[in-house]
Scaffold this active site. Structure first.
Site, mmCIF file in Angstrom:
data_model
loop_
_atom_site.group_PDB
_atom_site.id
_atom_site.type_symbol
_atom_site.label_atom_id
_atom_site.label_comp_id
_atom_site.label_asym_id
_atom_site.label_seq_id
_atom_site.Cartn_x
_atom_site.Cartn_y
_atom_site.Cartn_z
ATOM 1 N N ASN A 28 -0.723 8.481 1.408
ATOM 2 C CA ASN A 28 -0.453 9.863 1.020
ATOM 3 C C ASN A 28 -0.948 10.772 2.136
ATOM 4 O O ASN A 28 -1.970 10.463 2.775
ATOM 5 C CB ASN A 28 -1.203 10.166 -0.286
ATOM 6 C CG ASN A 28 -0.740 11.463 -0.906
ATOM 7 O OD1 ASN A 28 -1.075 12.540 -0.438
ATOM 8 N ND2 ASN A 28 0.037 11.358 -1.957
ATOM 9 N N ALA A 29 -0.263 11.893 2.328
ATOM 10 C CA ALA A 29 -0.673 12.853 3.357
ATOM 11 C C ALA A 29 -2.105 13.318 3.116
ATOM 12 O O ALA A 29 -2.842 13.610 4.065
ATOM 13 C CB ALA A 29 0.282 14.041 3.368
ATOM 14 N N ASN A 34 0.846 -1.205 0.000
ATOM 15 C CA ASN A 34 0.000 0.000 0.000
ATOM 16 C C ASN A 34 0.878 1.251 0.000
ATOM 17 O O ASN A 34 1.968 1.267 0.583
ATOM 18 C CB ASN A 34 -1.016 0.001 1.161
ATOM 19 C CG ASN A 34 -0.421 -0.228 2.528
ATOM 20 O OD1 ASN A 34 0.659 -0.801 2.673
ATOM 21 N ND2 ASN A 34 -1.129 0.201 3.557
ATOM 22 N N GLU A 37 -3.226 -4.198 -3.249
ATOM 23 C CA GLU A 37 -3.749 -5.026 -4.346
ATOM 24 C C GLU A 37 -3.707 -4.269 -5.662
ATOM 25 O O GLU A 37 -3.303 -4.795 -6.709
ATOM 26 C CB GLU A 37 -5.208 -5.430 -4.079
ATOM 27 C CG GLU A 37 -5.421 -6.309 -2.877
ATOM 28 C CD GLU A 37 -5.700 -5.533 -1.594
ATOM 29 O OE1 GLU A 37 -5.046 -4.493 -1.358
ATOM 30 O OE2 GLU A 37 -6.555 -5.979 -0.820
ATOM 31 N N CYS A 77 -11.006 -2.551 -4.257
ATOM 32 C CA CYS A 77 -10.103 -3.615 -4.739
ATOM 33 C C CYS A 77 -10.905 -4.809 -5.264
ATOM 34 O O CYS A 77 -10.538 -5.414 -6.267
ATOM 35 C CB CYS A 77 -9.133 -4.040 -3.649
ATOM 36 S SG CYS A 77 -7.865 -2.789 -3.345
#
Ligand code: THU
Length: 162
Positions: free
Chosen positions: A64-65, A61, A74, A117
Site C-alpha cells: 500500500n502507498a 503480499n 502469509e 506472520c
C-alpha cells in the site's frame, strides 16, 4: 542455562521433496509471480497453504502507498483460508519470493516469515492443536522444511495467559 534448538531439513532443490511437498512449494512460487502486488518494495512474496481436504490456498503480499497498511503473503493466504474454509485444519505453509533480479544473481537465502506472520501462524496452530509445517524457499531452489511453526517462535505469547 536454558537453551532452545530445533531440527529442520534442508534441500538443495525442490526435486528432492515428495510430490506433495513439491506441489505446495511450486504453488508458493507461482503465487509470488502471479498474486503479489509489490510495486514499492519490488519484493514479491507468495504463500501457499495446504489444507486437510487437499486444497491449496494461495496469496501474495499486498502493498500500500501508506506502507504500514501493506500485508504479507502469509497473512493474505491465511485470511483467505479463514474466509473460505473456516475451522479447517492447516497442514503446511510454503513461502517463496522473487526479487526480479538478474537470473545469474538469484538469492540463495531462504525467506523466513516476519514476526507478525509467525505470531499469526501460531494462532492458527494453537487453535487447531496440530502442528503446521513450513517450507521456506530461496530463489535458487534451496528449501528448508520445518515441521512445527512453534520452532520459529520460542516462548510464544498465546491466549492461555489472558
Ligand atoms: N513480506 C511478506 O509478504 N512475507 C514475509 O515473510 C516477509 C515480507 C513482504 C512484505 C512487503 O510487502 C515486502 O515483503 C517487503 O518487506
Amino acid at each position: 542455562m536454558q537453551r532452545f534448538s530445533f531440527e529442520y531439513e534442508s534441500f538443495h532443490s525442490m526435486e528432492e521433496l515428495s510430490n506433495l511437498d513439491q506441489a505446495i512449494v511450486a504453488a508458493a512460487f507461482e503465487a509470488a509471480e502471479k498474486l503479489a502486488y509489490a510495486p514499492y518494495s519490488k519484493f514479491k512474496v507468495g504463500a501457499a497453504v495446504l489444507l486437510s481436504n487437499g486444497e491449496v490456498v494461495r496469496g501474495g503480499n499486498q502493498e500500500n502507498a501508506a506502507f504500514p497498511a501493506g500485508i504479507c503473503a502469509e497473512r493474505v493466504a491465511l485470511s483467505a483460508v479463514s474466509a473460505s474454509y473456516p475451522g479447517i485444519i492447516i497442514k503446511s505453509i510454503a513461502i517463496a519470493y522473487n526479487k526480479n533480479k538478474d537470473f545469474n544473481r538469484l538469492d540463495e537465502r531462504v525467506l523466513s516469515p516476519c514476526g507478525i506472520c509467525r505470531q499469526t501462524i501460531m494462532e492458527y496452530q494453537n487453535r487447531q492443536g496440530k502442528p503446521i509445517s513450513l517450507f521456506l524457499n530461496s530463489e535458487t531452489g534451496i528449501v528448508y522444511k520445518i515441521k512445527d511453526a512453534q520452532f520459529l517462535l520460542p516462548l510464544t505469547f498465546n491466549g492461555d495467559l489472558l
